[in-house]
Motif scaffolding. Structure first.
Motif, mmCIF file in Angstrom:
data_model
loop_
_atom_site.group_PDB
_atom_site.id
_atom_site.type_symbol
_atom_site.label_atom_id
_atom_site.label_comp_id
_atom_site.label_asym_id
_atom_site.label_seq_id
_atom_site.Cartn_x
_atom_site.Cartn_y
_atom_site.Cartn_z
ATOM 1 N N PRO A 210 0.811 -1.235 0.000
ATOM 2 C CA PRO A 210 0.000 0.000 0.000
ATOM 3 C C PRO A 210 0.841 1.281 0.000
ATOM 4 C CG PRO A 210 -0.109 -1.099 2.149
ATOM 5 C CD PRO A 210 0.760 -1.949 1.271
ATOM 6 N N LEU A 211 2.162 1.156 0.240
ATOM 7 C CA LEU A 211 3.013 2.349 0.333
ATOM 8 C C LEU A 211 3.648 2.688 -1.011
ATOM 9 C CD1 LEU A 211 4.652 1.346 3.712
ATOM 10 C CD2 LEU A 211 2.895 3.092 3.351
ATOM 11 N N LEU A 212 4.150 1.668 -1.706
ATOM 12 C CA LEU A 212 4.798 1.894 -3.004
ATOM 13 C C LEU A 212 3.764 2.073 -4.118
ATOM 14 C CD1 LEU A 212 7.259 1.770 -5.008
ATOM 15 C CD2 LEU A 212 6.861 -0.693 -5.097
ATOM 16 N N HIS A 213 2.752 1.224 -4.107
ATOM 17 C CA HIS A 213 1.859 1.163 -5.274
ATOM 18 C C HIS A 213 0.776 2.232 -5.188
ATOM 19 C CE1 HIS A 213 3.989 -2.275 -6.718
ATOM 20 N NE2 HIS A 213 3.802 -2.927 -5.590
ATOM 21 N N LYS A 214 0.920 3.257 -6.025
ATOM 22 C CA LYS A 214 0.040 4.430 -5.984
ATOM 23 C C LYS A 214 -1.419 4.051 -6.224
ATOM 24 C CE LYS A 214 2.975 7.855 -5.415
ATOM 25 N NZ LYS A 214 3.254 8.028 -3.988
ATOM 26 N N ALA A 215 -1.646 3.006 -6.985
ATOM 27 C CA ALA A 215 -3.030 2.662 -7.325
ATOM 28 C C ALA A 215 -3.845 2.329 -6.083
ATOM 29 C CB ALA A 215 -3.052 1.486 -8.299
#
Ligand code: FES
Ligand code: FE2
Length: 396
Positions: A210-215
């Motif tokens: 949930p931190l890296l993936h902007k989606a």
């Protein structure tokens, strides 16, 4: 222990279980030992699902470490995996990644092999050695086991039976990724080259998603309840609910996130099988990521997507659309990984250790109690790797 000619260990492992030496991603000298102990050692490696080669004569080429192999669907319905080498002088037999053949002919001296791997013809054999017998020149077949239509190989006689090796906590969710009963059809592949050592690719964790993936933020896509299950030989399963908001304003058409299945939850399953295969099911997407290291640097990942044999046309279209929009090189929930893998590769050309934090309660012990978004679930895999490679842990 892996050692240099002077008998110095190649690498000393830190005393703390949550630290991994950055050099482990950068030392090309580790690769021969990794081939010997991991890729040709007592591990099972998935090579092909029956859905990828559904008809007699269908074949698929792959690699096990640096060894070229291919799987073929025989006239008798059995699937066998052979080394991709002619038993005469070693020429590779199969050059395309997949196809269909009636038999395999070596171009060099025209030896001919059946789909079952038997040598069935060799020109001028009257002039061969007196004891020559075709029966002694069958293709070399790898030890193979099947689960839900997926075929695994191992080079070692010592590898335990497949189900024992995977453990129930791994193979039960895997059966759900494989459609529940393994009755799948191949939807297609996406192939991606990642610019990093193979261990950086498979060190992806529960903490980053949930931190890296902007989606995740863009879609207001919140994780519900979930857990990780880990085994001592490094396999890891994440299961989580996906809470999809009723209205998705970030997309013109939110239908790629529809859930049309009936028999399983809207949950997400992501599994990492040691050393480097990932399986995933997000909503209606069914995916196997076969991974092939290109030596110590670079790894080619084949994302194979599946539909179920019972799907109607609408469901097939939906699964394909969902798969290619969520995963792969431009997938909403995985496109940032490639950039991080290559930045790990750059950043780790510095001294010191990579340090895991989230979920680590005791730096000097391994824990198998891991929460959904902890990164400590990767540590049993590192410990398994360390032991296989024979690296000594430094004293506390
Ligand atoms: S190397 Fe294959 S036929 Fe001679
Ligand atoms: Fe990721």
């Amino acid at each position: 222990m892996s050692s240099t000619p002077g008998n110095e260990p190649l690498l000393e492992w830190p005393a703390k279980y949550n630290e991994v030496p950055k050099q482990v991603f950068e030392m090309d000298e580790l690769w021969p030992k990794e081939l010997e102990t991991i890729f040709y050692g007592a591990e099972w490696h998935p090579i092909v699902h029956r859905a990828e080669i559904p008809n007699p004569g269908d074949y698929k080429a792959a690699e096990l470490g640096e060894m070229p192999i291919f799987a073929v669907h025989g006239d008798d319905g059995a699937i066998r995996v052979f080394q991709n080498t002619c038993t005469h002088r070693g020429t590779s037999l199969v050059t395309e990644s997949s196809g269909n053949k009636k038999e395999f002919e070596c171009p060099y001296h025209r030896w001919l092999f059946s789909l079952e791997g038997d040598l069935v013809g060799c020109p001028n054999s009257r002039d061969f050695t007196p004891d020559f017998d075709k029966k002694n020149f069958s293709l070399f077949q790898l030890r193979t086991e099947e689960f839900c239509g997926l075929y695994f190989v191992t080079m070692s006689d010592k590898t335990p039976p497949l189900k024992e090796y995977l453990g129930e906590s791994f193979y039960e969710p895997l059966s759900r990724v494989l459609g529940g009963d393994g009755r799948l059809k191949l939807a297609g592949y996406q192939k991606v080259m990642y610019d990093c050592n193979w261990k950086a690719y498979c060190d992806n964790d529960g903490y980053h998603a949930p931190l890296l993936h902007k989606a995740f933020a863009l879609l207001n896509w919140q994780g519900g309840k979930g857990f990780q299950r880990i085994s001592e030989n490094g396999h890891l399963t994440f299961e989580s609910e996906l809470k999809i908001p009723d209205e998705i304003t970030a997309l013109k058409d939110g239908s790629i996130l529809d859930f049309k299945g009936t028999t399983t939850s809207t949950g997400s399953i992501v599994q990492m099988q040691f050393p480097l295969t990932v399986y995933s099911k997000h909503m209606d997407m069914l995916n196997i990521r076969y991974a092939f290291p290109k030596g110590p640097k670079g790894i080619e990942v084949h994302y194979a997507y599946f539909t179920h044999e019972d799907d109607n046309d609408e469901m097939i279209r939906h699964r394909i659309r969902q798969s290619s929009n969520l995963l792969g090189p431009c997938g909403l929930i995985s496109m940032e990984d490639a950039s991080v893998f290559s930045r790990i590769d750059k950043g780790n050309k510095t001294p010191g250790n990579a340090i895991f934090q989230k979920g680590v309660q005791d730096e000097y012990a391994l824990s198998f109690e891991v929460k959904q978004n902890d990164e400590s679930g990767n540590l049993p895999r590192w410990e398994h790797y360390r032991k296989l490679m024979g690296f000594k842990r430094a004293a506390q």
